[in-house]
Design a protein around this motif. Structure first.
Motif, PDB file in Angstrom:
ATOM      1  N   GLY A  36      21.241  32.572  33.565  1.00 31.08           N
ATOM      2  CA  GLY A  36      21.903  31.359  32.725  1.00 31.08           C
ATOM      3  C   GLY A  36      22.545  32.080  31.464  1.00 31.08           C
ATOM      4  N   ILE A  37      21.806  33.053  30.875  1.00 34.52           N
ATOM      5  CA  ILE A  37      22.314  33.618  29.709  1.00 34.52           C
ATOM      6  C   ILE A  37      23.165  34.669  30.176  1.00 34.52           C
ATOM      7  CG2 ILE A  37      21.495  35.031  27.815  1.00 34.52           C
ATOM      8  CD1 ILE A  37      18.924  33.703  27.825  1.00 34.52           C
ATOM      9  N   VAL A  38      23.377  35.436  31.105  1.00 30.47           N
ATOM     10  CA  VAL A  38      24.584  36.125  31.765  1.00 30.47           C
ATOM     11  C   VAL A  38      25.829  35.373  31.829  1.00 30.47           C
ATOM     12  CG1 VAL A  38      25.394  37.668  33.365  1.00 30.47           C
ATOM     13  CG2 VAL A  38      22.816  37.915  32.610  1.00 30.47           C
ATOM     14  N   ARG A  39      25.338  34.270  32.317  1.00 32.85           N
ATOM     15  CA  ARG A  39      26.587  33.289  32.531  1.00 32.85           C
ATOM     16  C   ARG A  39      27.450  32.755  31.253  1.00 32.85           C
ATOM     17  NH1 ARG A  39      30.836  31.619  35.588  1.00 32.85           N
ATOM     18  NH2 ARG A  39      31.702  29.863  34.592  1.00 32.85           N
ATOM     19  N   SER A  40      26.437  32.539  30.154  1.00 33.29           N
ATOM     20  CA  SER A  40      26.709  31.968  28.904  1.00 33.29           C
ATOM     21  C   SER A  40      27.530  33.192  28.190  1.00 33.29           C
ATOM     22  CB  SER A  40      25.462  31.650  28.093  1.00 33.29           C
ATOM     23  OG  SER A  40      25.052  30.449  28.591  1.00 33.29           O
ATOM     24  N   ALA A  41      27.047  34.520  28.490  1.00 38.75           N
ATOM     25  CA  ALA A  41      27.514  35.611  27.787  1.00 38.75           C
ATOM     26  C   ALA A  41      29.068  35.698  28.383  1.00 38.75           C
ATOM     27  CB  ALA A  41      26.923  36.852  28.049  1.00 38.75           C
ATOM     28  N   MET A  59      16.266  40.612  43.024  1.00 38.63           N
ATOM     29  CA  MET A  59      17.229  40.099  44.062  1.00 38.63           C
ATOM     30  C   MET A  59      17.692  38.678  44.020  1.00 38.63           C
ATOM     31  SD  MET A  59      18.853  42.834  45.363  1.00 38.63           S
ATOM     32  CE  MET A  59      19.272  42.327  46.582  1.00 38.63           C
ATOM     33  N   GLN A  60      16.619  37.702  43.653  1.00 38.83           N
ATOM     34  CA  GLN A  60      16.935  36.196  43.611  1.00 38.83           C
ATOM     35  C   GLN A  60      17.654  35.819  42.439  1.00 38.83           C
ATOM     36  OE1 GLN A  60      14.134  37.909  42.718  1.00 38.83           O
ATOM     37  NE2 GLN A  60      13.402  36.976  41.013  1.00 38.83           N
ATOM     38  N   ASP A  61      17.916  36.608  41.283  1.00 39.81           N
ATOM     39  CA  ASP A  61      18.921  36.238  40.242  1.00 39.81           C
ATOM     40  C   ASP A  61      20.340  36.332  40.653  1.00 39.81           C
ATOM     41  OD1 ASP A  61      16.493  35.426  38.929  1.00 39.81           O
ATOM     42  OD2 ASP A  61      16.491  37.630  37.753  1.00 39.81           O
ATOM     43  N   MET A  62      20.838  35.116  40.678  1.00 39.95           N
ATOM     44  CA  MET A  62      22.146  35.026  40.859  1.00 39.95           C
ATOM     45  C   MET A  62      23.070  34.419  39.715  1.00 39.95           C
ATOM     46  SD  MET A  62      22.277  36.342  44.230  1.00 39.95           S
ATOM     47  CE  MET A  62      23.798  35.710  44.831  1.00 39.95           C
ATOM     48  N   VAL A  63      24.137  34.953  39.516  1.00 36.53           N
ATOM     49  CA  VAL A  63      25.136  34.555  38.537  1.00 36.53           C
ATOM     50  C   VAL A  63      26.407  33.952  39.053  1.00 36.53           C
ATOM     51  CG1 VAL A  63      26.552  35.226  36.376  1.00 36.53           C
ATOM     52  CG2 VAL A  63      24.360  36.190  36.903  1.00 36.53           C
ATOM     53  N   PRO A  64      26.573  32.810  39.028  1.00 33.32           N
ATOM     54  CA  PRO A  64      27.743  32.106  39.610  1.00 33.32           C
ATOM     55  C   PRO A  64      29.133  32.397  38.760  1.00 33.32           C
ATOM     56  CG  PRO A  64      26.703  30.341  38.494  1.00 33.32           C
ATOM     57  CD  PRO A  64      25.844  31.702  38.457  1.00 33.32           C
ATOM     58  N   ILE A  65      29.628  33.076  39.588  1.00 33.37           N
ATOM     59  CA  ILE A  65      31.375  33.542  38.834  1.00 33.37           C
ATOM     60  C   ILE A  65      32.058  33.590  40.034  1.00 33.37           C
ATOM     61  CG2 ILE A  65      32.838  34.993  38.074  1.00 33.37           C
ATOM     62  CD1 ILE A  65      30.295  36.009  36.426  1.00 33.37           C
ATOM     63  N   LEU A  67      35.894  33.844  42.102  1.00 21.82           N
ATOM     64  CA  LEU A  67      36.766  34.894  41.800  1.00 21.82           C
ATOM     65  C   LEU A  67      38.145  34.514  40.880  1.00 21.82           C
ATOM     66  CD1 LEU A  67      37.024  36.123  45.659  1.00 21.82           C
ATOM     67  CD2 LEU A  67      36.262  37.415  43.550  1.00 21.82           C
ATOM     68  N   LEU A  68      38.578  33.540  40.920  1.00 20.01           N
ATOM     69  CA  LEU A  68      39.488  33.088  40.148  1.00 20.01           C
ATOM     70  C   LEU A  68      39.273  33.413  38.618  1.00 20.01           C
ATOM     71  CD1 LEU A  68      42.590  32.035  39.560  1.00 20.01           C
ATOM     72  CD2 LEU A  68      41.395  29.540  39.548  1.00 20.01           C
ATOM     73  N   GLU A  69      38.133  33.090  38.191  1.00 18.90           N
ATOM     74  CA  GLU A  69      37.524  33.350  36.775  1.00 18.90           C
ATOM     75  C   GLU A  69      37.829  34.682  36.518  1.00 18.90           C
ATOM     76  OE1 GLU A  69      33.946  30.895  35.207  1.00 18.90           O
ATOM     77  OE2 GLU A  69      33.474  31.193  37.303  1.00 18.90           O
ATOM     78  N   LEU A  70      37.091  35.643  37.530  1.00 17.98           N
ATOM     79  CA  LEU A  70      37.202  37.015  37.510  1.00 17.98           C
ATOM     80  C   LEU A  70      38.600  37.510  37.214  1.00 17.98           C
ATOM     81  CD1 LEU A  70      34.727  39.214  37.465  1.00 17.98           C
ATOM     82  CD2 LEU A  70      35.301  39.517  40.008  1.00 17.98           C
ATOM     83  N   PHE A  71      39.465  37.167  38.078  1.00 17.49           N
ATOM     84  CA  PHE A  71      40.670  37.724  38.064  1.00 17.49           C
ATOM     85  C   PHE A  71      41.532  37.278  36.894  1.00 17.49           C
ATOM     86  CE2 PHE A  71      39.952  38.613  42.601  1.00 17.49           C
ATOM     87  CZ  PHE A  71      40.366  39.918  42.466  1.00 17.49           C
ATOM     88  N   ALA A  72      41.528  35.873  36.458  1.00 21.87           N
ATOM     89  CA  ALA A  72      42.469  35.262  35.492  1.00 21.87           C
ATOM     90  C   ALA A  72      41.627  35.742  34.188  1.00 21.87           C
ATOM     91  CB  ALA A  72      42.261  33.656  35.527  1.00 21.87           C
ATOM     92  N   ALA A  74      40.173  38.447  33.100  1.00 21.38           N
ATOM     93  CA  ALA A  74      40.135  39.999  33.223  1.00 21.38           C
ATOM     94  C   ALA A  74      38.942  40.514  32.204  1.00 21.38           C
ATOM     95  CB  ALA A  74      41.474  40.354  32.204  1.00 21.38           C
ATOM     96  N   LYS A  75      37.792  39.977  32.769  1.00 25.05           N
ATOM     97  CA  LYS A  75      36.403  40.247  31.808  1.00 25.05           C
ATOM     98  C   LYS A  75      35.927  41.345  32.996  1.00 25.05           C
ATOM     99  CE  LYS A  75      36.066  35.822  30.031  1.00 25.05           C
ATOM    100  NZ  LYS A  75      35.299  34.504  29.973  1.00 25.05           N
ATOM    101  N   ARG A  76      34.963  41.964  32.319  1.00 21.36           N
ATOM    102  CA  ARG A  76      34.287  42.781  33.263  1.00 21.36           C
ATOM    103  C   ARG A  76      32.686  42.621  33.057  1.00 21.36           C
ATOM    104  NH1 ARG A  76      35.014  48.715  32.456  1.00 21.36           N
ATOM    105  NH2 ARG A  76      34.063  48.438  30.477  1.00 21.36           N
ATOM    106  N   ILE A  77      31.739  42.741  34.116  1.00 21.22           N
ATOM    107  CA  ILE A  77      30.417  42.823  33.960  1.00 21.22           C
ATOM    108  C   ILE A  77      30.010  44.138  34.313  1.00 21.22           C
ATOM    109  CG2 ILE A  77      28.237  41.795  34.834  1.00 21.22           C
ATOM    110  CD1 ILE A  77      29.919  39.381  35.594  1.00 21.22           C
ATOM    111  N   VAL A  78      29.300  44.885  33.488  1.00 20.72           N
ATOM    112  CA  VAL A  78      28.826  46.224  33.717  1.00 20.72           C
ATOM    113  C   VAL A  78      27.490  46.242  33.588  1.00 20.72           C
ATOM    114  CG1 VAL A  78      29.030  48.608  33.076  1.00 20.72           C
ATOM    115  CG2 VAL A  78      31.146  47.158  32.957  1.00 20.72           C
TER     116      VAL A  78
END
Length: 138
Positions: A36-41, A59-65, A67-72, A74-78
């Motif tokens: 949830g905090i990764v999503r907030s960031a 492995m159970q920790d999922m961050v919902p993002i 594809l449109l958010e990812l492309f539009a 232009a943010k990176r998760i590293v």
């Protein structure tokens, strides 16, 4: 807390910090390892920013993002465990930054508790309520 290029503001109790990375934009550093905090960031990140999750609980920790958010956006998760570097190569640099006051260790400690409350301290960190707990003798 979100720190924005030298000025700080509080954004709830989320352990997220923003730092400038030169012309490349900003990096939002998520320190709790909670989806949830990764999503907030990610939501707080601006176009071209980088989100740096510091921990992963499993492995159970999922961050919902989507594809449109990812492309539009232009943010990176590293992922950035140890800054994505070999700590032994950067150890001297870290020590020098500490010596000249560029790293504030006190700011990293969010709670101080007596050693007798070690179990409660661990619970605080696991819950994401505490960034770092310093245990004291007394």
């Amino acid at each position: 807390m979100t720190a924005d290029r030298g000025r700080s503001r509080t954004r709830g109790a989320e352990p997220v910090g923003r730092t400038s990375v030169g012309d490349a934009g900003s990096a939002l550093i998520e320190a709790a390892g909670r989806p949830g905090i990764v999503r907030s960031a990610y939501e707080a990140a601006r176009r071209g920013d980088t989100v740096l999750p510091r921990r992963c609980r499993g492995m159970q920790d999922m961050v919902p993002i989507n594809l449109l958010e990812l492309f539009a956006g232009a943010k990176r998760i590293v992922p950035s465990g140890y800054g994505s570097d070999d700590v032994t190569r950067t150890y001297d640099r870290i020590i020098n930054l500490l010596r000249i006051g560029r790293i504030d260790l006190e700011a990293l400690v969010t709670h101080r508790m007596p050693l007798s409350e070690a179990n409660e301290a661990i619970d605080l960190m696991r819950s994401g309520e505490a960034l770092r707990v310093m245990l004291t003798n007394g």
